[in-house]
Design a protein around this motif. Structure first.
Motif, mmCIF file in Angstrom:
data_model
loop_
_atom_site.group_PDB
_atom_site.id
_atom_site.type_symbol
_atom_site.label_atom_id
_atom_site.label_comp_id
_atom_site.label_asym_id
_atom_site.label_seq_id
_atom_site.Cartn_x
_atom_site.Cartn_y
_atom_site.Cartn_z
ATOM 1 N N VAL A 197 7.260 -3.126 7.742
ATOM 2 C CA VAL A 197 7.007 -4.115 6.695
ATOM 3 C C VAL A 197 5.521 -4.219 6.397
ATOM 4 C CG1 VAL A 197 7.135 -6.569 6.146
ATOM 5 C CG2 VAL A 197 9.099 -5.430 7.188
ATOM 6 N N ILE A 198 4.687 -4.308 7.447
ATOM 7 C CA ILE A 198 3.251 -4.484 7.253
ATOM 8 C C ILE A 198 2.575 -3.158 6.926
ATOM 9 C CG2 ILE A 198 1.095 -5.181 8.350
ATOM 10 C CD1 ILE A 198 2.948 -7.497 7.629
ATOM 11 N N GLY A 199 2.864 -2.113 7.684
ATOM 12 C CA GLY A 199 2.216 -0.823 7.443
ATOM 13 C C GLY A 199 2.545 -0.252 6.073
ATOM 14 N N GLY A 200 3.801 -0.400 5.646
ATOM 15 C CA GLY A 200 4.177 0.087 4.326
ATOM 16 C C GLY A 200 3.484 -0.680 3.218
ATOM 17 N N ALA A 201 3.305 -1.990 3.415
ATOM 18 C CA ALA A 201 2.632 -2.802 2.400
ATOM 19 C C ALA A 201 1.132 -2.532 2.373
ATOM 20 C CB ALA A 201 2.906 -4.286 2.659
ATOM 21 N N TRP A 202 0.538 -2.242 3.534
ATOM 22 C CA TRP A 202 -0.861 -1.792 3.552
ATOM 23 C C TRP A 202 -0.995 -0.511 2.721
ATOM 24 C CZ3 TRP A 202 -5.472 -3.643 4.471
ATOM 25 C CH2 TRP A 202 -5.711 -4.619 5.432
ATOM 26 N N ALA A 203 -0.082 0.434 2.946
ATOM 27 C CA ALA A 203 -0.128 1.692 2.195
ATOM 28 C C ALA A 203 -0.042 1.430 0.700
ATOM 29 C CB ALA A 203 1.006 2.611 2.650
ATOM 30 N N ALA A 204 0.842 0.507 0.291
ATOM 31 C CA ALA A 204 0.984 0.184 -1.131
ATOM 32 C C ALA A 204 -0.307 -0.403 -1.684
ATOM 33 C CB ALA A 204 2.147 -0.785 -1.327
ATOM 34 N N ARG A 205 -0.950 -1.297 -0.932
ATOM 35 C CA ARG A 205 -2.217 -1.899 -1.376
ATOM 36 C C ARG A 205 -3.267 -0.805 -1.594
ATOM 37 N NH1 ARG A 205 -4.890 -6.685 -3.222
ATOM 38 N NH2 ARG A 205 -3.658 -8.012 -1.863
ATOM 39 N N PHE A 206 -3.370 0.131 -0.645
ATOM 40 C CA PHE A 206 -4.341 1.214 -0.780
ATOM 41 C C PHE A 206 -4.016 2.103 -1.980
ATOM 42 C CE2 PHE A 206 -4.830 0.857 4.063
ATOM 43 C CZ PHE A 206 -6.026 0.176 3.977
ATOM 44 N N ILE A 207 -2.748 2.518 -2.079
ATOM 45 C CA ILE A 207 -2.348 3.477 -3.121
ATOM 46 C C ILE A 207 -2.552 2.888 -4.512
ATOM 47 C CG2 ILE A 207 -0.317 4.612 -4.126
ATOM 48 C CD1 ILE A 207 0.624 5.017 -1.173
ATOM 49 N N LEU A 208 -2.191 1.625 -4.709
ATOM 50 C CA LEU A 208 -2.385 0.996 -6.006
ATOM 51 C C LEU A 208 -3.860 0.716 -6.283
ATOM 52 C CD1 LEU A 208 0.717 -1.366 -6.063
ATOM 53 C CD2 LEU A 208 0.383 0.766 -7.314
ATOM 54 N N GLY A 209 -4.683 0.787 -5.251
ATOM 55 C CA GLY A 209 -6.127 0.709 -5.420
ATOM 56 C C GLY A 209 -6.763 2.069 -5.665
ATOM 57 N N GLY A 210 -5.929 3.099 -5.850
ATOM 58 C CA GLY A 210 -6.434 4.434 -6.162
ATOM 59 C C GLY A 210 -6.824 5.253 -4.954
ATOM 60 N N ILE A 211 -6.343 4.873 -3.768
ATOM 61 C CA ILE A 211 -6.763 5.523 -2.520
ATOM 62 C C ILE A 211 -5.620 6.369 -1.961
ATOM 63 C CG2 ILE A 211 -7.543 5.103 -0.152
ATOM 64 C CD1 ILE A 211 -8.579 2.334 -1.268
#
Length: 496
Positions: A14-28
Motif C-alpha cells: 500500500v505504501i511502497g506502491g503509492a510512493w512509486a505513484a508519487r514519484f512517477i507522476l512527478g516525472g521520475i
C-alpha cells in the motif's frame, strides 16, 4: 533546487506502491523490487487510482510520466537511484537487513528513506557503511495525495541529509517536516495512537459503534484539523485573549479522569469481532478499491477548496498544492504561439468524477471552467505567465456567453479550440468551441471578452510589447475568417 532524478522503491504494498505513484507522476523513473508474486498487479491498481486522482487534483501540466521498472533484486533496483525508499513490513530485523543491503549496493551519495511508522532510525542504520544518508521518511496514506513526510534522523544522520531530503520532496509536491529528536512513532503516529486507544475503549465499553465514532470525527474536529491542525484551532477557541486564555480555561480538565490514555485495552477475540462486525456494517458495501477512490475524491475536494481559501492565497494543504502547481507551470515547456488560419487548439481535458452530477453528466459550471482554462491557455501562449501577473499586469474577463448544446459525460476527453475575433490587444474578443475528442461532437460554445489591465494603475491599459508581439500575429491570422455560428447571440435568441 536539488531534485530527485531517479528513485527506487523497495517494497510495493500500500505504501511502497503509492510512493512509486508519487514519484512517477512527478516525472521520475522508478525501479521497484518486491518479491510478492502479485506485486505488479497491486502496484498497477494503486497507480491507476493515483492517475485518476491527479486528473481531478490539478490542471497544471504534469511532467512526462516516469517509467516503472520491476527489478529482480534489491541490488538491481537501486542502481542509478538517488532516492531509495524502503517500505517493507514493519519488523526491525527485516527492515534493518533490507536497508543494509541497500546501503551496500547503492551509490554512496544516494539518500535512503524508510517508510517505518515507528521504528527508530538509529536502530535501522546500525549496520550501514554510510549511515549518514539514511533517515525515516514516514508518509501518510495515500502517499500520492497526502503531502506530508516526517523526516527523522538517527544518531549518525547528518542535518544536511534531512535538509536535502526536504528540498527534494518539495519538487514532487510534498511537505517534509524535520522532527528535531528521534522518538518512537515520531509525532503523527503518537497523536493517532492516543485517539485510536481512546476509540478502542469507547467501542469496548459500548459508548458508541465504529460509525458513530467516525461521524464524531469527520463532522467536527476532523474538518478543523484538515486546515488548521490542533494548536491554531485552539488559539481561535481562546477568543480575543488567545492561547493563554484557552489553556487557563481548559487546562485543568487534563487532570480530570476523562480519558483512559494510560490504560491499554485488552484486544480480546470478542472485542476484535465486535469492531470487525461494526466496520463491516459501516463500510462493507464497498470494495477496497472503491473506498480508495471515494477517499481520493474527498481529499481532492478538500485540497481544492483549501487552495482557493484565504483570499486565493490558499491555506494548509491547499496552499502547498498551489505552490506545487506554480512549480509545475514554471518547469513546463514554454508553448509557442504559431499563427495560422485554423482555430487554436488550446486544451485537452478529461471529465473526472468530481465534475459530474447524479446522471454522470458534467455539471453546468464545469463548461464555463473549461472555457476559462482555455483562455488561460491562450494567455500562457502569448506570455501572460505567473511572472507577468506578479509584475502587475493581466487580462480580466469582463463578459462571456456560454451555450450548452450537448452533454459531456464521465470519462469523456474534451478539446477546447478558439478563434480570435477582431481585437486590438488591449481587448481580446474570442469564440471557443468545446468538443468531445472521440467523435468531434460539439458540446458547448463560448463567446468571451477580456481586457488587459494594470493592477498598479487600477485601469485598462495596452499589454506590454512582449505580449503584443506574440498576440498580434494570431489576431491578424484570424482576421479574415468568417464569424462563427453563434457569435453575437444573446440569451434566449432563436436559432437560425
Amino acid at each position: 533546487m536539488s531534485k530527485i532524478t531517479k528513485a527506487a522503491c523497495i517494497g510495493g504494498g500500500v505504501i511502497g506502491g503509492a510512493w512509486a505513484a508519487r514519484f512517477i507522476l512527478g516525472g521520475i523513473d522508478v525501479n521497484m523490487y518486491d518479491p510478492h508474486p502479485e506485486a505488479e498487479r497491486i502496484v498497477g491498481e494503486v497507480m491507476a487510482n493515483a492517475e485518476r486522482a491527479y486528473a481531478m487534483l490539478t490542471m497544471a501540466p504534469l511532467p512526462p510520466k516516469g517509467k516503472l521498472t520491476f527489478s529482480k533484486s534489491i541490488e538491481e533496483a537501486v542502481q542509478g537511484a538517488d532516492w531509495i525508499q524502503e517500505s517493507v513490513p514493519e519488523r526491525l530485523e527485516l527492515k534493518r537487513g533490507v536497508i543494509t543491503q541497500i546501503d551496500a549496493s547503492a551509490d554512496p551519495k544516494a539518500l535512503i528513506g524508510s517508510s517505518t511508522s515507528g521504528l527508530m532510525p538509529t536502530d535501522l542504520q546500525r549496520d550501514m557503511k554510510y549511515p549518514e544518508r539514511m533517515f525515516v521518511a514516514h508518509p501518510y496514506n495515500p502517499v500520492y495525495l497526502l503531502p506530508l513526510a516526517e523526516l527523522v534522523g538517527g544518531q549518525k544522520t547528518t542535518r544536511a541529509t534531512l535538509d536535502d531530503a526536504k528540498a527534494r520532496l518539495a519538487t514532487i509536491g510534498m511537505k517534509g517536516v524535520i522532527i528535531n529528536k528521534e522518538i518512537e512513532a515520531f509525532v503523527g503516529d503518537r497523536l493517532l495512537e492516543a485517539v485510536w486507544r481512546e476509540g478502542l475503549w469507547l467501542i469496548k465499553d459500548d459508548i458508541c459503534d465504529t460509525e458513530t465514532l467516525d461521524d464524531v470525527i469527520r463532522y467536527s474536529f476532523g474538518m478543523r484539523w484538515a486546515q488548521m491542525g490542533m494548536f491554531e484551532t485552539y488559539r481561535i477557541a481562546g477568543g480575543e485573549a488567545g492561547m493563554r486564555h484557552f489553556i487557563a480555561q481548559f487546562g485543568p480538565c487534563l487532570s480530570w479522569p476523562w480519558t483512559k490514555l494510560t490504560d491499554v485495552v485488552d484486544l480480546t477475540e470478542e472485542l476484535v469481532d465486535k469492531i470487525a462486525n461494526q466496520s463491516d456494517a459501516q463500510s462493507g458495501a464497498y470494495g477496497i478499491r472503491e473506498l480508495e477512490r471515494i477517499r481520493d475524491e474527498n481529499l481532492v475536494g478538500i485540497m481544492q477548496t483549501l487552495k482557493g481559501s484565504n483570499g486565493g492565497r490558499g491555506w494548509g494543504a491547499g496552499k502547498l498544492l498551489a505552490e506545487f502547481e506554480s512549480h509545475l507551470w514554471a518547469n513546463a515547456p514554454k508553448p509557442e504561439a504559431k499563427a495560422g488560419k485554423d482555430p487554436l487548439n488550446l486544451l485537452e481535458i478529461k471529465v473526472n468524477p468530481s465534475w459530474v452530477d447524479y446522471n454522470n453528466h458534467m455539471t453546468e459550471y464545469r463548461y464555463t471552467q473549461c472555457f476559462a482554462d482555455g483562455s488561460d491557455a491562450l494567455l500562457r501562449l502569448i506570455g501572460v505567465d505567473m511572472e507577468y501577473v506578479a509584475d502587475g499586469h493581466s487580462y480580466y474577463t469582463v463578459e462571456s456567453h456560454v451555450r450548452l448544446l450537448d452533454e459531456a459525460k464521465l470519462g469523456d476527453n474534451l478539446v477546447v479550440t478558439m478563434q480570435i475575433l477582431p481585437s486590438d490587444g488591449k481587448k481580446v474578443h474570442s469564440f471557443m468551441w468545446l468538443r468531445r475528442a472521440s467523435d468531434g461532437a460539439l458540446l458547448s460554445t463560448c463567446e468571451h471578452l477580456m481586457l488587459h489591465v494594470s493592477s498598479k494603475e487600477g485601469k485598462s491599459v495596452p499589454p506590454l510589447p512582449s505580449v503584443l508581439e506574440k498576440l498580434q500575429p494570431l489576431i491578424d491570422a484570424h482576421a479574415g475568417l468568417p464569424l462563427p455560428e453563434g457569435a453575437g447571440r444573446h440569451v434566449g435568441q432563436k436559432r437560425g
